[in-house]
Design an enzyme around this catalytic site. Sequence first.
Site, short mmCIF file in Angstrom:
data_model
loop_
_atom_site.label_atom_id
_atom_site.label_comp_id
_atom_site.label_asym_id
_atom_site.label_seq_id
_atom_site.Cartn_x
_atom_site.Cartn_y
_atom_site.Cartn_z
N CYS A 70 0.87 -1.18 0.00
CA CYS A 70 0.00 0.00 0.00
C CYS A 70 0.91 1.22 0.00
O CYS A 70 1.69 1.42 0.95
CB CYS A 70 -0.86 -0.04 1.27
SG CYS A 70 -1.85 1.44 1.53
N CYS A 206 -0.58 3.62 -6.50
CA CYS A 206 -1.57 3.07 -5.55
C CYS A 206 -1.83 1.66 -6.07
O CYS A 206 -2.12 1.49 -7.26
CB CYS A 206 -2.85 3.89 -5.56
SG CYS A 206 -4.22 3.07 -4.71
N1 DGL Z 1 -3.85 0.52 -2.24
C1 DGL Z 1 -3.47 1.59 -1.44
C2 DGL Z 1 -2.30 2.37 -1.96
O1 DGL Z 1 -1.46 1.77 -2.60
C3 DGL Z 1 -4.47 2.33 -0.61
C4 DGL Z 1 -5.58 3.05 -1.27
C5 DGL Z 1 -6.45 3.69 -0.21
O2 DGL Z 1 -6.75 3.00 0.78
O3 DGL Z 1 -6.79 4.87 -0.36
O4 DGL Z 1 -2.15 3.55 -1.73
#
Ligand code: DGL
Length: 283
Positions: A70, A206
Amino acid sequence: MSIGVFDSGVGGLTVHHRLVERFPEADFIYLADQANAPYGGRPGEEIVELTRAGCVRLFEEGCDLVVLACNTAASVALRRLQQTWLPGYRRDVGRPVNVLGIVVPTIEAATGLPWEHEAQWREEKAEKLEILGVFSTPATTRSRVYEIEIDKRRQDVAVFSEPCPELARMIEANAPRDELAATIQGHVKALATRIGRNPDRAILGCTHYEIVADLFQAALPPGTPLIRQPDATADALERYFARHPEFQPGTGAVRRFLTTGEPGAQNSLVETFWGGPLRFEPA
Ligand code: DGL
């Protein structure tokens, strides 16, 4: 030991998928904090606390190593947790647990340089030649981690970030592809308008966006190279295991999927990406 893979939701599955391909015998436990997703619009302190809680949950499940799949958690929380929390937690549990992120591997892939590389400052600052676009959550954009760290290493690359505040939530909610495509086209256009031209390369900063990487590819000029976080993370983890033989990723091919949200099947967008049904247990 098992390898823990953590994300606010389903985005980290894109990284998990590639890690499983790269380490087929290793044991993996995936944790999605879907009760609190998305993280991207939350204040930094909350992201730090939620990320810490996710790591603890995975360590309690028997993981010794957690990969924060993440960008939001890695860019906002990781350094803080490594500096202020992890050393004490390690002492308390009496095991050499560790947390790794995906931002460092991505920057290594984007710059073509190892993280430790010292910038070779020349007398005159090089003219910026290449434009690198980063699409990310507002929290990752605010951290400016990609701008700062790439600028330290490559003076010939200029980084411009575009926050996409609604996109991770839309992917979690199984939004129709035409709505996702329109949102992505809007962000690609907004970035190009701000820069004055399209980027030469792009980072999907993301992990949720990797699920709709084809829509980014279609919205960007044909052939724009995307820096792939799943590949970059798998490469970095391979190097990490070579340097740290104390971390043995198991041999039982365990695959568990936990969620703090609704257990059961995931949405069709995720299943299409995954290539089949995927059932989550309650965390
Ligand atoms: N998948 C996540 C990232 O890489 C988080 C997205 C989120 O929760 O806003 O930032």
